[in-house]
Motif scaffolding. Sequence first.
Motif, short mmCIF file in Angstrom:
data_model
loop_
_atom_site.label_atom_id
_atom_site.label_comp_id
_atom_site.label_asym_id
_atom_site.label_seq_id
_atom_site.Cartn_x
_atom_site.Cartn_y
_atom_site.Cartn_z
N THR A 21 3.01 -4.80 9.30
CA THR A 21 1.90 -5.54 8.71
C THR A 21 0.68 -5.60 9.61
O THR A 21 -0.41 -5.90 9.14
CB THR A 21 2.34 -6.98 8.38
N GLY A 22 0.84 -5.33 10.89
CA GLY A 22 -0.32 -5.33 11.76
C GLY A 22 -1.15 -4.07 11.65
O GLY A 22 -2.20 -3.96 12.26
N LEU A 23 -0.69 -3.10 10.87
CA LEU A 23 -1.38 -1.84 10.75
C LEU A 23 -2.35 -1.86 9.59
O LEU A 23 -2.25 -2.67 8.67
CB LEU A 23 -0.36 -0.71 10.55
N VAL A 24 -3.29 -0.92 9.60
CA VAL A 24 -4.25 -0.82 8.52
C VAL A 24 -3.53 -0.46 7.23
O VAL A 24 -2.72 0.45 7.20
CB VAL A 24 -5.31 0.25 8.84
N ALA A 25 -3.80 -1.16 6.15
CA ALA A 25 -3.12 -0.90 4.89
C ALA A 25 -4.13 -0.91 3.75
O ALA A 25 -5.16 -1.55 3.81
CB ALA A 25 -2.06 -1.97 4.63
N SER A 26 -3.80 -0.16 2.70
CA SER A 26 -4.69 -0.06 1.55
C SER A 26 -4.21 -1.00 0.46
O SER A 26 -3.39 -0.64 -0.37
CB SER A 26 -4.73 1.38 1.04
N LEU A 27 -4.69 -2.22 0.47
CA LEU A 27 -4.23 -3.19 -0.52
C LEU A 27 -4.65 -2.81 -1.92
O LEU A 27 -3.92 -3.02 -2.89
CB LEU A 27 -4.77 -4.57 -0.15
N THR A 28 -5.84 -2.22 -2.06
CA THR A 28 -6.29 -1.80 -3.38
C THR A 28 -5.36 -0.75 -3.95
O THR A 28 -4.90 -0.83 -5.08
CB THR A 28 -7.72 -1.24 -3.30
N TRP A 29 -5.07 0.26 -3.13
CA TRP A 29 -4.18 1.34 -3.60
C TRP A 29 -2.82 0.78 -3.98
O TRP A 29 -2.24 1.16 -4.97
CB TRP A 29 -4.04 2.36 -2.47
N SER A 30 -2.31 -0.16 -3.18
CA SER A 30 -0.93 -0.61 -3.37
C SER A 30 -0.75 -1.45 -4.62
O SER A 30 0.38 -1.68 -5.04
CB SER A 30 -0.48 -1.42 -2.15
N THR A 31 -1.82 -1.93 -5.23
CA THR A 31 -1.66 -2.78 -6.40
C THR A 31 -1.90 -2.04 -7.71
O THR A 31 -1.78 -2.61 -8.77
CB THR A 31 -2.64 -3.96 -6.33
N THR A 32 -2.24 -0.76 -7.65
CA THR A 32 -2.49 -0.02 -8.87
C THR A 32 -1.20 0.45 -9.51
O THR A 32 -0.17 0.59 -8.85
CB THR A 32 -3.37 1.20 -8.59
N ALA A 33 -1.28 0.72 -10.81
CA ALA A 33 -0.11 1.26 -11.51
C ALA A 33 0.29 2.60 -10.94
O ALA A 33 1.47 2.93 -10.83
CB ALA A 33 -0.42 1.38 -13.01
N GLY A 34 -0.72 3.40 -10.54
CA GLY A 34 -0.42 4.70 -9.95
C GLY A 34 0.36 4.58 -8.66
O GLY A 34 1.25 5.37 -8.38
N ALA A 35 0.01 3.56 -7.86
CA ALA A 35 0.73 3.35 -6.61
C ALA A 35 2.17 2.96 -6.87
O ALA A 35 3.09 3.43 -6.18
CB ALA A 35 0.04 2.27 -5.79
N ALA A 36 2.40 2.10 -7.85
CA ALA A 36 3.77 1.70 -8.18
C ALA A 36 4.59 2.90 -8.62
O ALA A 36 5.75 3.06 -8.23
CB ALA A 36 3.75 0.63 -9.26
N ALA A 37 3.98 3.76 -9.44
CA ALA A 37 4.69 4.95 -9.90
C ALA A 37 4.99 5.89 -8.73
O ALA A 37 6.08 6.47 -8.64
CB ALA A 37 3.86 5.67 -10.96
N ALA A 38 4.01 6.04 -7.82
CA ALA A 38 4.22 6.90 -6.66
C ALA A 38 5.34 6.36 -5.78
O ALA A 38 6.19 7.11 -5.29
CB ALA A 38 2.93 7.03 -5.87
N SER A 39 5.34 5.03 -5.58
CA SER A 39 6.38 4.42 -4.76
C SER A 39 7.76 4.64 -5.37
O SER A 39 8.72 5.01 -4.67
CB SER A 39 6.11 2.92 -4.62
N THR A 40 7.86 4.45 -6.67
CA THR A 40 9.14 4.69 -7.35
C THR A 40 9.54 6.15 -7.24
O THR A 40 10.71 6.48 -7.01
CB THR A 40 9.04 4.28 -8.83
N GLY A 41 8.57 7.04 -7.38
CA GLY A 41 8.86 8.46 -7.27
C GLY A 41 9.37 8.84 -5.90
O GLY A 41 10.28 9.66 -5.76
N ILE A 42 8.79 8.25 -4.84
CA ILE A 42 9.27 8.52 -3.49
C ILE A 42 10.66 7.94 -3.30
O ILE A 42 11.55 8.59 -2.72
CB ILE A 42 8.29 7.95 -2.44
#
Length: 492
Positions: A21-42
Motif C-alpha cells: 500500500t505504500g507504493l504508487v497505485a492507480s485507484l481510478t484504474w482499479s475501480t473500473t469494470a475493465g479492471a475487475a475483468a482483467a483481475s479476474t482474468g489474471i
Amino acid sequence: MPQTILSAAPDRRTVLGAGLTGLVASLTWSTTAGAAAASTGIDDLLDVSARTYGTVGYSVAVLRRGRLVYSRHAGLSDRETGAPITDASVFPLFSISKLFLVVELLKARQAGLIDLDEPLGAIRTGLPEAWTRITLAQALAHVSGLPDYIPDHVAPTEDQAFAAIEALPLRFAPGTRNDYNQTNFLFARKALEQATRTPLTTLVEHQFRSVGMRRTSYHVEGQPRLKDVVSSYRPAPGRARPPLPYVSPSWPAYTFGSRGVFATLPDLVRWSQELLRGGLIPLTDLRESWSPFTMPSGDAAWHTHGWEYFRHDDVTIVGHGGDVRLVWRHFFRHADPDDSATVIYLDNGGRTTFDRHRLATLIADRVMPGAARKGEEQEEALYRGLVSGRWDQAVAAVAATIPADRLEATVNRVGYDAMNILDADAALPVFRWNAERFPNSSNAHDSLGEAHRTAGQLDQARESYRRALTLDPSNARLKATLNDLDHPTRPR
C-alpha cells in the motif's frame, strides 16, 4: 491424477496489495469494470497454470503505465512446514540479478565513465587474441561468441574460470549469432568496477537502498540460509510425482554480475516503479537501451544492452528471466512508450517445467491488449493439454478455432517448446499429430524427424526426413541431414 499442490495452500490476492500500500497505485484504474475483468482474468490464468504445472507457490505483480494494478501471493513457501508465500517471502532472483548491473552500467555511461563499445582487451589483460576485439556491447547482447565458463561446474575463482576456457575456440564469429552465456557478464562486471573504481555489490546495494528495497541484497546462496527465503523444488523424474526439494549450489561472489540477488515481491515493485519513472537513470537513456542490437544480417539480437529483447507488431518486450522460474518483463508500444505493462512473476518450482515468459506475456495481455502476439493463448492451451495428459482434447479444441495454416505453425511451435523445455519423448506426440494432420507438409515431417533423431530413434528419423525431402526435393539441408544419418562420422 496428478497431485495439485496449490489447492491445499492459502491464497492471498490483493488488487493494489495490502502489503504494497505504500507504493504508487492507480485507484481510478482499479475501480473500473475493465479492471475487475482483467483481475479476474489474471486470477483464472494463474489458477489453471498452478493446477496444471503443480506450482508449489508464487508471487505476481502487474504494473500498468508504471502503476501497480494487481498483486497476488498463492501457495507454499515451504511444503514441509506449510509456510505460505507472503509479502515477506524472499526469492533468489538468479539471472534477473543482471538487470541491477545493467542499470549501473547505464548510469556509468550517462556519467561518461564507460564506453560500451570498448573492446574486451581493454577490460582484462592476457586474453586470447581472438577475444580482444570483441566489444562490451556485443557481450551484453550475447553475440560475442565467447565460450561459457559454466559448462558443468563453477570454478572457485575468476582467474580459474578464465583459465578453464581461454584455450577454447570462439563458438562463432562475434556479432553473427545469438548465444546466451555467463562469460559475457564477467566482462560486464569487470568493466563496471574498473570504470567506477567501486565494487559491484557496493553500487547495487546503494541502488537498493535508494528506492527503499529493505529486504533485497546479494547473498552467497546457502551460506547461511536467509530468513524467509522460499524453498526451491524441481520436477521429479518423469514429472508424474510431486516435485523434489532442491538446494541451489553455492556460487562464489565473482559470479554476482550474473546472479546472487535475493528479493521480495514488494521490493521488486518499488524498483520497477523507480526505474520506469526515470528515478534510477533518465528515461531517455533507459529507453535508448531498449533499442535493438542489430547484427550484420539485419536481424535484431535476442538481447540488447543486457536486456532480453523481443518485438512483435507494435509491441517491444524487454526484461530478463531467472532459472526458468522467475520473470521480469516490460511491454511497451513503439508509438507511445508510456503505454506499457510490467509483469513480475516469481515461483519456487513445481511438478513440471513450463514457459514462464509466455505466462507473464499472457498476464500482461489481460491489462494491455496486444501485449501477447497472435497465437500465444492457443500455444499455452496446447502445452497445458500436453503436460496434463489431455493433448487430444486440447488440440481438438484449438483446431476448431483457427485456420489450417496457423494450426500447423502453432502445433509445430508447441512441439519445439516441449522438446526444449521437457524432452524429445514429450514432443513426439505433438509432431506426430502435425505430420498426420498435414501429410503434405515437408516442415511437419522435418520436425518429426528432428524429434526422433533427438530421442535416438534413428530409423524413424530417416523415414520422416525422407518423407520431408520427397515433399521438398530441392532442400539442401534435408539432404545433408539424411547424409549425416546414413554416413555418421566415426569418432577418432
